[in-house]
Design a protein around this motif. Structure first.
Motif, mmCIF file in Angstrom:
data_model
loop_
_atom_site.group_PDB
_atom_site.id
_atom_site.type_symbol
_atom_site.label_atom_id
_atom_site.label_comp_id
_atom_site.label_asym_id
_atom_site.label_seq_id
_atom_site.Cartn_x
_atom_site.Cartn_y
_atom_site.Cartn_z
ATOM 1 N N ASN A 1 36.878 23.737 2.883
ATOM 2 C CA ASN A 1 37.320 25.070 2.464
ATOM 3 C C ASN A 1 38.823 25.153 2.233
ATOM 4 O OD1 ASN A 1 36.340 27.549 1.595
ATOM 5 N ND2 ASN A 1 36.934 28.578 3.482
ATOM 6 N N GLU A 2 39.527 24.012 2.213
ATOM 7 C CA GLU A 2 40.948 24.013 1.873
ATOM 8 C C GLU A 2 41.116 23.938 0.360
ATOM 9 O OE1 GLU A 2 44.991 21.258 2.438
ATOM 10 O OE2 GLU A 2 43.139 20.770 3.518
ATOM 11 N N GLN A 3 42.128 24.603 -0.158
ATOM 12 C CA GLN A 3 42.360 24.637 -1.598
ATOM 13 C C GLN A 3 42.972 23.329 -2.093
ATOM 14 O OE1 GLN A 3 44.581 27.463 -4.950
ATOM 15 N NE2 GLN A 3 44.964 27.810 -2.771
ATOM 16 N N VAL A 4 42.384 22.781 -3.145
ATOM 17 C CA VAL A 4 42.961 21.654 -3.865
ATOM 18 C C VAL A 4 42.892 22.004 -5.346
ATOM 19 C CG1 VAL A 4 40.731 20.455 -3.859
ATOM 20 C CG2 VAL A 4 42.820 19.185 -4.340
ATOM 21 N N ASN B 1 40.810 30.740 -0.193
ATOM 22 C CA ASN B 1 39.625 31.238 -0.890
ATOM 23 C C ASN B 1 39.417 32.698 -0.523
ATOM 24 O OD1 ASN B 1 37.289 31.553 -2.292
ATOM 25 N ND2 ASN B 1 36.204 29.849 -1.350
ATOM 26 N N LEU B 2 40.059 33.591 -1.254
ATOM 27 C CA LEU B 2 39.972 35.018 -0.958
ATOM 28 C C LEU B 2 38.580 35.569 -1.250
ATOM 29 C CD1 LEU B 2 43.387 36.090 -2.462
ATOM 30 C CD2 LEU B 2 42.825 35.956 -0.051
ATOM 31 N N ALA B 3 37.843 34.949 -2.165
ATOM 32 C CA ALA B 3 36.519 35.472 -2.523
ATOM 33 C C ALA B 3 35.566 35.452 -1.335
ATOM 34 C CB ALA B 3 35.942 34.682 -3.687
ATOM 35 N N THR B 4 35.641 34.418 -0.498
ATOM 36 C CA THR B 4 34.732 34.304 0.646
ATOM 37 C C THR B 4 35.365 34.762 1.951
ATOM 38 O OG1 THR B 4 35.412 32.006 1.036
ATOM 39 C CG2 THR B 4 33.555 32.375 -0.450
ATOM 40 N N LEU B 5 36.566 35.341 1.871
ATOM 41 C CA LEU B 5 37.246 35.786 3.083
ATOM 42 C C LEU B 5 36.483 36.954 3.694
ATOM 43 C CD1 LEU B 5 39.938 34.762 4.342
ATOM 44 C CD2 LEU B 5 41.002 36.799 3.392
ATOM 45 N N SER B 6 36.031 36.821 4.927
ATOM 46 C CA SER B 6 35.258 37.880 5.574
ATOM 47 C C SER B 6 36.198 38.887 6.230
ATOM 48 C CB SER B 6 34.306 37.294 6.616
ATOM 49 O OG SER B 6 35.029 36.556 7.584
ATOM 50 N N SER B 7 35.681 40.077 6.459
ATOM 51 C CA SER B 7 36.504 41.157 7.014
ATOM 52 C C SER B 7 36.843 40.891 8.472
ATOM 53 C CB SER B 7 35.757 42.486 6.890
ATOM 54 O OG SER B 7 34.502 42.414 7.559
ATOM 55 N N PRO B 8 38.098 41.158 8.877
ATOM 56 C CA PRO B 8 38.443 41.025 10.294
ATOM 57 C C PRO B 8 37.620 41.983 11.144
ATOM 58 C CG PRO B 8 40.415 41.202 8.930
ATOM 59 C CD PRO B 8 39.255 41.532 8.057
ATOM 60 N N LYS C 1 43.655 40.534 -0.230
ATOM 61 C CA LYS C 1 42.353 41.160 0.005
ATOM 62 C C LYS C 1 42.564 42.292 1.004
ATOM 63 C CE LYS C 1 37.481 39.899 0.202
ATOM 64 N NZ LYS C 1 36.533 38.777 0.242
ATOM 65 N N THR C 2 42.165 43.499 0.594
ATOM 66 C CA THR C 2 42.412 44.695 1.395
ATOM 67 C C THR C 2 41.090 45.248 1.916
ATOM 68 O OG1 THR C 2 44.351 45.199 0.026
ATOM 69 C CG2 THR C 2 43.499 46.956 1.429
ATOM 70 N N SER D 1 28.456 41.819 6.953
ATOM 71 C CA SER D 1 28.402 42.938 6.026
ATOM 72 C C SER D 1 29.230 42.709 4.787
ATOM 73 C CB SER D 1 28.909 44.207 6.720
ATOM 74 O OG SER D 1 30.235 44.016 7.182
ATOM 75 N N GLY D 2 29.978 41.604 4.717
ATOM 76 C CA GLY D 2 30.830 41.311 3.566
ATOM 77 C C GLY D 2 30.050 40.550 2.510
ATOM 78 N N PRO D 3 30.709 39.542 1.872
ATOM 79 C CA PRO D 3 30.028 38.752 0.831
ATOM 80 C C PRO D 3 28.815 38.026 1.386
ATOM 81 C CG PRO D 3 32.407 38.384 0.798
ATOM 82 C CD PRO D 3 32.105 39.161 2.045
ATOM 83 N N THR D 4 27.776 37.930 0.561
ATOM 84 C CA THR D 4 26.538 37.297 1.019
ATOM 85 C C THR D 4 26.589 35.783 0.955
ATOM 86 O OG1 THR D 4 25.607 37.505 -1.200
ATOM 87 C CG2 THR D 4 25.161 39.283 0.361
ATOM 88 N N ASP D 5 27.665 35.203 0.412
ATOM 89 C CA ASP D 5 27.787 33.742 0.367
ATOM 90 C C ASP D 5 28.402 33.266 1.680
ATOM 91 O OD1 ASP D 5 27.783 31.159 -0.351
ATOM 92 O OD2 ASP D 5 29.397 31.305 -1.823
ATOM 93 N N VAL D 6 27.545 33.000 2.674
ATOM 94 C CA VAL D 6 28.022 32.614 3.989
ATOM 95 C C VAL D 6 28.580 31.194 3.916
ATOM 96 C CG1 VAL D 6 27.407 32.410 6.417
ATOM 97 C CG2 VAL D 6 26.203 34.043 4.969
ATOM 98 N N PRO D 7 29.868 30.976 4.264
ATOM 99 C CA PRO D 7 30.437 29.626 4.182
ATOM 100 C C PRO D 7 29.705 28.641 5.082
ATOM 101 C CG PRO D 7 32.157 31.277 4.450
ATOM 102 C CD PRO D 7 30.851 31.969 4.679
ATOM 103 N N ARG D 8 29.731 27.373 4.692
ATOM 104 C CA ARG D 8 29.055 26.335 5.469
ATOM 105 C C ARG D 8 29.631 26.234 6.882
ATOM 106 N NH1 ARG D 8 26.110 21.955 3.578
ATOM 107 N NH2 ARG D 8 25.692 23.365 1.858
ATOM 108 N N ALA D 9 30.944 26.474 7.019
ATOM 109 C CA ALA D 9 31.558 26.418 8.351
ATOM 110 C C ALA D 9 30.968 27.482 9.276
ATOM 111 C CB ALA D 9 33.074 26.599 8.245
#
Length: 618
Positions: free
Chosen positions: A180-183, A340-347, A377-378, A542-550
């Protein structure tokens, strides 16, 4: 006169004191948002080529930032001791953002690995240190990375052109990254000065299986830049720049980029004769493929960590800070940085006593014009106080992995206290004092003076039709079970998928429809979305439905999901990721993928807890 002088002196002292307080407040507010980043472009060069090191300071004006000393390097030669300086002033979300950028030019001394050592920047007396940067230097004059220069029809290209005259170079900012690190992968077209190109276009598809992809902006009509490559001068333009985020650890492959163009070269009849232009010849150029190694996330993740990897800063604000009981308050959490702001979940925001907290609305602002993906991301939470008094709002915690240092960072912000006035509205009782039900029935009954009375109708329990109606569902269920048992004895046909249980039929209904229509790419996308939506619901996201593998690696074992079931889930998701962009290369029939998805959902249904209340739909 002395009295007037004394009064003026006191006013001046008071004004100076207030100015000092305001300056201190402004300084304290801006210090918390300072962020320092360092980048080198490119990080894969040949001997003799030039590297630009850029150090960016965000969150502080240039007047309070000391010009840093030149960086220390290994096997790199500094071309200038005084950096080029550029100030940044921008307004975002009604707030002024200030910063400053320093840049140096460097050249490699020899081939092999090189390194830019950490650099220290002083802001208002506080020291900030950047992460080290690795650079790979190749020998001068090596052969181009793309050995193919062919015509689309397979014929030989114009003899005035060869593979050293024009080629595509693919470069990644790093070949060793965390999950999940940006390259960033960049494709550049390089061609000799004097060569003319026209009608350039992408040929075929490009893919990066196992990565989350975010396209970065490149100029649609770029101005060529002059660069050195292989010891010679080339004109170069950027064809494609994309930010990749590996979704799983291991060795991952990035496809070559293919383009078709028409090129016009030059030729000489004699060595001492004039140059003559050849004709435009259609050619196909292919870059080299890239192999990147994704490392698993390190152990010791804090409880607030939910898969974010990069460099981030967080700001928290609550407005208004004084309301009446029942009036809403907006708690705004802004996460800014590179990742990866798209998959960033809410605090996570806990609900304090006497205050109801509702799920946030989410806004994402991504900047794609820079060399790396960055943005904001707000998350806006709505808080409704239910009682008066001074409420201390819980701290907001956000954790991420800083890949340069290889350690987890935890950001913590304390929202201001919430002052609530007024009284809570009384709760309605279940019955009135006369024993009548509340709301719409009690008032007309009391107003008319009516009394409860008996009815002449026969009660339901004395009516035989009631018992017959109760037997109908039982008889229908028995008939259905007998039919399914009969169908199971006959067995499914060779081209039919086994029927699914009710628990997973809804999730994969869209996939079944796409399979019947023959839409392969849409079928695999529907299977993946069904699985991810199910996982997001059962894991309470409750955020994005694409749950990261981590997140799955961390949460599935907590619910005693066996290892073989995790492997089966990942296998279905991987096959969907690989096949929805190139379905013709799929090694498993779509019917089998659908059957495996049904089996995975049925098994997960018995391990993962069901959510309270209505299910969250994607």
């Amino acid at each position: 006169m002395r009295t007037l002088q004394a009064t003026l002196m006191r006013i001046a002292v008071l004004a100076l004191a207030m100015a000092a307080v305001w300056v201190g407040v402004g300084r304290a507010q801006s210090e918390g948002a300072v962020r320092i980043t360092a980048e080198a472009d490119p990080t894969d060069v040949a001997v003799g080529e030039e590297i630009q090191l850029t150090v960016r300071v965000d969150g502080a004006p240039a007047t309070v930032v000391q010009t840093p000393d030149p960086p220390s390097t290994t096997h790199l030669e500094l071309q200038q001791r005084t950096p080029r300086t550029r100030q940044i002033r921008a307004s975002r979300g009604g707030r002024l953002r200030q910063g400053v950028v320093f840049s140096w030019r460097l050249r490699p001394r020899r081939q092999g690995p090189a390194r830019i050592q950490p650099l220290t920047v002083v802001v208002r007396g506080k020291k900030y240190t950047t992460a080290p940067i690795r650079v790979q230097v190749s020998p001068r004059g090596e052969q181009p990375d793309a050995p193919t220069l062919t015509r689309p029809d397979g014929a030989s290209p114009d003899q005035s052109l060869d593979a050293r005259d024009l080629f595509i170079r693919a470069r990644a900012t790093d070949d060793q990254v965390y999950q999940n690190e940006q390259v960033v992968v960049e494709y550049r077209l390089l061609y000799r000065p004097g060569i003319r190109l026209r009608h350039s276009r992408l040929a075929g598809s490009w893919d990066a299986p196992g990565f989350w992809r975010e396209e970065l902006n490149v100029a649609s009509r770029p101005t060529p830049q002059r660069r050195q490559a292989h010891g010679q001068a080339y004109e170069t333009v950027v064809l494609k720049r994309v930010a990749l985020f590996p979704t799983r650890p291991g060795s991952l492959q990035v496809d070559p980029l293919r383009i078709e163009t028409e090129a016009q070269g030059t030729m000489r009849i004699r060595d001492d004769g004039p140059s003559l232009r050849g004709r435009f010849s259609p050619v196909q150029l292919v870059s080299e493929g890239l192999s990147l190694n994704a490392r698993p996330l390190p152990e010791g993740a804090p409880p607030a960590f939910d898969g974010a990897v990069g460099q981030f800063a967080m700001a928290v604000d609550a407005a208004p800070d004084s309301v009446s009981v029942g009036e809403p308050v907006s708690l705004t959490v802004e996460v800014e940085g590179k990742g990866n702001l798209a998959t960033l979940s809410s605090p996570s925001v806990d609900s304090p006593s006497g205050v109801e907290v509702y799920e946030p609305t989410v806004e994402t602002d991504i900047e794609r014009n820079e060399s790396r993906l960055r943005g904001t991301k707000t998350f806006t939470y709505t808080l409704v106080p239910q009682s008066s008094g001074l409420h201390d709002l819980p701290p907001v915690v956000f954790a991420y992995l800083e890949p340069g240092a290889g350690r987890y960072e935890v950001l913590r912000a304390e929202p201001p206290a919430l002052r609530v006035t007024g009284e809570a509205a009384p709760r309605p009782m279940g019955r009135t004092g006369n024993g009548l039900p509340v709301d719409d029935v009690a008032e007309p009954m009391e107003a008319d003076g009516a009394q409860w009375g008996r009815t002449n109708r026969r009660p339901l329990y004395r009516n035989p039709w009631t018992y017959l109606a109760l037997l109908i569902p039982v008889l229908g269920g028995g008939a259905g079970a007998a039919y399914r048992r009969w169908g199971h004895q006959l067995g499914p046909s060779s081209n039919q998928v086994a029927p699914a249980d009710d628990a997973d039929t809804t999730r994969l209904r869209e996939a079944q429809r796409r399979l019947r229509e023959g839409a392969d790419a849409a079928f695999y996308d529907a299977v993946a979305r069904g699985l991810r939506a199910f996982l997001a619901e059962r894991l309470g996201r409750s955020g994005p439905t694409d749950v990261p593998r981590a997140v799955l690696d961390r949460h599935l074992p907590r619910h005693d999901v066996p290892a073989d079931l995790q492997d089966a889930l990942y296998d279905v998701l991987d096959r969907c990721d690989e096949a929805q962009y190139a379905p013709s290369t799929a090694s498993v029939a779509p019917e089998d993928v659908l059957a495996n998805a049904h089996a995975v959902l049925r098994r997960l249904d018995s391990h993962l807890p069901r959510p309270e209340g209505p299910a969250l739909r994607p």
